[in-house]
Design an enzyme around this catalytic site. Structure first.
Site, PDB file in Angstrom:
ATOM      1  N   ASP A   8       0.887  -1.152   0.000  1.00 20.46           N
ATOM      2  CA  ASP A   8       0.000   0.000   0.000  1.00 20.46           C
ATOM      3  C   ASP A   8       0.937   1.218   0.000  1.00 20.46           C
ATOM      4  O   ASP A   8       2.121   1.090   0.351  1.00 20.46           O
ATOM      5  CB  ASP A   8      -0.870  -0.047   1.266  1.00 20.46           C
ATOM      6  CG  ASP A   8      -1.695   1.211   1.430  1.00 20.46           C
ATOM      7  OD1 ASP A   8      -2.332   1.641   0.457  1.00 20.46           O
ATOM      8  OD2 ASP A   8      -1.702   1.779   2.548  1.00 20.46           O
ATOM      9  N   LEU A   9       0.450   2.370  -0.410  1.00 20.49           N
ATOM     10  CA  LEU A   9       1.336   3.547  -0.498  1.00 20.49           C
ATOM     11  C   LEU A   9       1.178   4.461   0.725  1.00 20.49           C
ATOM     12  O   LEU A   9       2.103   4.603   1.531  1.00 20.49           O
ATOM     13  CB  LEU A   9       1.009   4.315  -1.788  1.00 20.49           C
ATOM     14  CG  LEU A   9       1.789   5.599  -2.018  1.00 20.49           C
ATOM     15  CD1 LEU A   9       3.282   5.333  -2.211  1.00 20.49           C
ATOM     16  CD2 LEU A   9       1.255   6.331  -3.259  1.00 20.49           C
ATOM     17  N   ASP A  10      -0.019   5.065   0.836  1.00 24.17           N
ATOM     18  CA  ASP A  10      -0.248   6.062   1.880  1.00 24.17           C
ATOM     19  C   ASP A  10      -0.220   5.404   3.261  1.00 24.17           C
ATOM     20  O   ASP A  10      -1.013   4.508   3.542  1.00 24.17           O
ATOM     21  CB  ASP A  10      -1.605   6.748   1.658  1.00 24.17           C
ATOM     22  CG  ASP A  10      -1.657   7.506   0.331  1.00 24.17           C
ATOM     23  OD1 ASP A  10      -0.722   8.271   0.062  1.00 24.17           O
ATOM     24  OD2 ASP A  10      -2.621   7.325  -0.427  1.00 24.17           O
ATOM     25  N   THR A  16       1.211  10.516   3.786  1.00 27.09           N
ATOM     26  CA  THR A  16       0.444  11.566   3.100  1.00 27.09           C
ATOM     27  C   THR A  16      -0.776  11.996   3.916  1.00 27.09           C
ATOM     28  O   THR A  16      -1.436  12.965   3.546  1.00 27.09           O
ATOM     29  CB  THR A  16      -0.062  11.056   1.732  1.00 27.09           C
ATOM     30  OG1 THR A  16      -0.512   9.727   1.931  1.00 27.09           O
ATOM     31  CG2 THR A  16       1.012  11.108   0.674  1.00 27.09           C
ATOM     32  N   LYS A  44      -8.470   7.042   6.374  1.00 32.49           N
ATOM     33  CA  LYS A  44      -7.303   6.266   5.921  1.00 32.49           C
ATOM     34  C   LYS A  44      -7.731   5.019   5.159  1.00 32.49           C
ATOM     35  O   LYS A  44      -8.550   4.241   5.646  1.00 32.49           O
ATOM     36  CB  LYS A  44      -6.419   5.884   7.108  1.00 32.49           C
ATOM     37  CG  LYS A  44      -5.661   7.076   7.641  1.00 32.49           C
ATOM     38  CD  LYS A  44      -4.624   6.691   8.678  1.00 32.49           C
ATOM     39  CE  LYS A  44      -3.886   7.935   9.139  1.00 32.49           C
ATOM     40  NZ  LYS A  44      -3.044   7.681  10.304  1.00 32.49           N
ATOM     41  N   GLY A  45      -7.190   4.855   3.964  1.00 31.69           N
ATOM     42  CA  GLY A  45      -7.490   3.671   3.153  1.00 31.69           C
ATOM     43  C   GLY A  45      -8.813   3.754   2.417  1.00 31.69           C
ATOM     44  O   GLY A  45      -9.172   2.868   1.656  1.00 31.69           O
ATOM     45  N   ARG A  48     -11.550   8.555  -2.293  1.00 27.46           N
ATOM     46  CA  ARG A  48     -11.792  10.002  -2.210  1.00 27.46           C
ATOM     47  C   ARG A  48     -13.276  10.330  -2.023  1.00 27.46           C
ATOM     48  O   ARG A  48     -13.650  11.120  -1.160  1.00 27.46           O
ATOM     49  CB  ARG A  48     -11.272  10.674  -3.486  1.00 27.46           C
ATOM     50  CG  ARG A  48     -11.176  12.178  -3.375  1.00 27.46           C
ATOM     51  CD  ARG A  48     -10.703  12.778  -4.679  1.00 27.46           C
ATOM     52  NE  ARG A  48      -9.459  12.163  -5.134  1.00 27.46           N
ATOM     53  CZ  ARG A  48      -9.000  12.235  -6.388  1.00 27.46           C
ATOM     54  NH1 ARG A  48      -9.664  12.918  -7.304  1.00 27.46           N
ATOM     55  NH2 ARG A  48      -7.869  11.645  -6.728  1.00 27.46           N
ATOM     56  N   SER A 113      -2.622   0.449  -4.280  1.00 26.16           N
ATOM     57  CA  SER A 113      -3.109   1.641  -3.565  1.00 26.16           C
ATOM     58  C   SER A 113      -4.460   2.109  -4.096  1.00 26.16           C
ATOM     59  O   SER A 113      -4.736   2.005  -5.287  1.00 26.16           O
ATOM     60  CB  SER A 113      -2.087   2.774  -3.747  1.00 26.16           C
ATOM     61  OG  SER A 113      -2.636   4.015  -3.366  1.00 26.16           O
ATOM     62  N   ALA A 114      -5.272   2.666  -3.198  1.00 23.69           N
ATOM     63  CA  ALA A 114      -6.576   3.214  -3.590  1.00 23.69           C
ATOM     64  C   ALA A 114      -6.432   4.591  -4.244  1.00 23.69           C
ATOM     65  O   ALA A 114      -7.372   5.104  -4.842  1.00 23.69           O
ATOM     66  CB  ALA A 114      -7.459   3.350  -2.354  1.00 23.69           C
ATOM     67  N   ASN A 117      -3.691   9.384  -7.103  1.00 27.85           N
ATOM     68  CA  ASN A 117      -2.484  10.222  -7.190  1.00 27.85           C
ATOM     69  C   ASN A 117      -1.206   9.408  -6.991  1.00 27.85           C
ATOM     70  O   ASN A 117      -0.119   9.988  -6.851  1.00 27.85           O
ATOM     71  CB  ASN A 117      -2.545  11.318  -6.117  1.00 27.85           C
ATOM     72  CG  ASN A 117      -3.641  12.326  -6.396  1.00 27.85           C
ATOM     73  OD1 ASN A 117      -3.604  13.022  -7.409  1.00 27.85           O
ATOM     74  ND2 ASN A 117      -4.625  12.408  -5.512  1.00 27.85           N
ATOM     75  N   LYS A 144     -11.014  -1.376  -1.295  1.00 22.55           N
ATOM     76  CA  LYS A 144     -10.706  -2.234  -0.149  1.00 22.55           C
ATOM     77  C   LYS A 144     -11.861  -2.070   0.845  1.00 22.55           C
ATOM     78  O   LYS A 144     -12.351  -0.955   0.976  1.00 22.55           O
ATOM     79  CB  LYS A 144      -9.393  -1.793   0.517  1.00 22.55           C
ATOM     80  CG  LYS A 144      -8.169  -1.846  -0.411  1.00 22.55           C
ATOM     81  CD  LYS A 144      -6.973  -1.135   0.234  1.00 22.55           C
ATOM     82  CE  LYS A 144      -5.837  -0.972  -0.774  1.00 22.55           C
ATOM     83  NZ  LYS A 144      -4.688  -0.228  -0.261  1.00 22.55           N
ATOM     84  N   GLU A 168       0.168  -3.198   4.730  1.00 22.27           N
ATOM     85  CA  GLU A 168      -1.015  -2.326   4.823  1.00 22.27           C
ATOM     86  C   GLU A 168      -1.109  -1.619   6.173  1.00 22.27           C
ATOM     87  O   GLU A 168      -0.832  -2.216   7.207  1.00 22.27           O
ATOM     88  CB  GLU A 168      -2.268  -3.186   4.690  1.00 22.27           C
ATOM     89  CG  GLU A 168      -3.045  -3.012   3.428  1.00 22.27           C
ATOM     90  CD  GLU A 168      -3.608  -1.624   3.160  1.00 22.27           C
ATOM     91  OE1 GLU A 168      -3.712  -0.793   4.091  1.00 22.27           O
ATOM     92  OE2 GLU A 168      -3.946  -1.359   2.012  1.00 22.27           O
ATOM     93  N   ASP A 169      -1.540  -0.353   6.155  1.00 23.81           N
ATOM     94  CA  ASP A 169      -1.730   0.373   7.425  1.00 23.81           C
ATOM     95  C   ASP A 169      -3.213   0.534   7.774  1.00 23.81           C
ATOM     96  O   ASP A 169      -3.533   1.040   8.848  1.00 23.81           O
ATOM     97  CB  ASP A 169      -1.072   1.760   7.369  1.00 23.81           C
ATOM     98  CG  ASP A 169      -1.819   2.703   6.447  1.00 23.81           C
ATOM     99  OD1 ASP A 169      -2.142   2.287   5.308  1.00 23.81           O
ATOM    100  OD2 ASP A 169      -2.096   3.839   6.856  1.00 23.81           O
TER     101      ASP A 169
HETATM  102  C1  BG6 Z   1      -5.644   6.035   0.188  1.00 24.67           C
HETATM  103  C2  BG6 Z   1      -5.606   6.943   1.397  1.00 24.67           C
HETATM  104  O1  BG6 Z   1      -4.394   5.479  -0.034  1.00 24.67           O
HETATM  105  O2  BG6 Z   1      -6.039   6.770  -0.967  1.00 24.67           O
HETATM  106  C3  BG6 Z   1      -6.954   7.619   1.577  1.00 24.67           C
HETATM  107  O3  BG6 Z   1      -5.281   6.184   2.548  1.00 24.67           O
HETATM  108  C4  BG6 Z   1      -7.340   8.351   0.297  1.00 24.67           C
HETATM  109  O4  BG6 Z   1      -6.895   8.494   2.672  1.00 24.67           O
HETATM  110  C5  BG6 Z   1      -7.327   7.382  -0.867  1.00 24.67           C
HETATM  111  O5  BG6 Z   1      -8.636   8.920   0.448  1.00 24.67           O
HETATM  112  C6  BG6 Z   1      -7.653   8.052  -2.201  1.00 24.67           C
HETATM  113  O6  BG6 Z   1      -6.659   8.954  -2.510  1.00 24.67           O
HETATM  114  P1  BG6 Z   1      -6.683   9.985  -3.713  1.00 24.67           P
HETATM  115  O7  BG6 Z   1      -5.246  10.416  -3.835  1.00 24.67           O
HETATM  116  O8  BG6 Z   1      -7.150   9.240  -4.921  1.00 24.67           O
HETATM  117  O9  BG6 Z   1      -7.606  11.090  -3.334  1.00 24.67           O
HETATM  118 MG    MG Z   2      -2.723   3.218   3.531  1.00 26.70          MG
END
Ligand code: BG6
Ligand code: MG
Length: 214
Positions: A8-10, A16, A44-45, A48, A113-114, A117, A144, A168-169
């Protein structure tokens, strides 16, 4: 036998959450909604649009779909003004060392990652070339805890899910990994991520030895 790691990224590779918080907080203020760091934990996770729904629920606000899309876009533009300034210094401790160790031992790595960005962030962190596959929010339809993002990662790497470990966090992410038939290492507290096979505070606590004991 572990053949691949899916990250997972964030919250795993980079923190972030504080930029998401600043951007959601600004929108909340404009809408007259009280939004705290504790509320931010719930995002988190989460995708958007679902994050926006949670924010609006906190303010007991109901808005038409088009307005919601405008607000989500506004938040994202503000969020991007922060992530566009990120540097490799923001990679969380131990992440790059661990990735290097995996590569040196011929393991494959993917991103799961979800975030829509994710590519921007990986490029800013100069991490893109390390990944054998990148599955992000632009490539999945089910969020997820649905395992889609991780299963697509395993498929892209041509590795059986049972030979993959997910890092994963978020609780929903741990559940997604388990539903996908993968091993999972939780990054954070055992209180929320207890279902994972192992919980560590950060990737700085990981090494090949621990990976092979999962
Ligand atoms: C997840 C974050 O990785 O991505 C969430 O943990 C975030 O907090 C989600 O809402 C979507 O991100 P983005 O960059 O597409 O707005
Ligand atoms: Mg995460």
């Amino acid at each position: 036998m572990i053949k691949a790691c899916i990250f997972d990224l964030d919250g795993v590779i980079v923190d972030t959450a504080r930029y998401h918080f600043i951007a959601w907080k600004k929108l909340a203020e404009e809408l007259g909604i009280d939004f705290t760091e504790k509320d931010n934990e719930r995002l988190k996770g989460v995708s958007r649009m679902r994050s926006l729904d949670i924010l609006l629920e906190l303010g007991s606000l109901e808005l038409p779909q088009q307005k919601k899309e405008e607000l989500a876009q506004k938040k994202n533009e503000n969020y991007r003004s922060y992530i566009l300034k990120m540097t490799p210094d923001e990679i969380l401790p131990g992440a790059l060392d661990f990735i290097r160790e995996l590569k040196n031992n011929d393991l494959l790595i993917a991103l799961g990652s979800a975030s829509k960005n994710a590519m921007t962030i990986l490029d800013r962190l100069e991490l893109t070339p390390w990944f054998d596959a990148i599955i992000d929010g632009t490539k999945v339809s089910a969020a997820k805890p649905d395992p889609e993002v991780f299963l697509k990662g395993a498929e892209a790497l041509k590795v059986d899910p049972k030979n993959c470990v997910v890092f994963e966090d978020a609780e929903a992410g741990v559940e997604a990994a388990l539903r996908g038939g993968m091993k999972c290492v939780g990054i954070g507290s055992a209180q929320t991520l207890g279902k994972a096979h192992l919980v560590v505070e950060g990737l700085n606590e990981m090494n090949l030895n621990k990976l092979n004991q999962l």
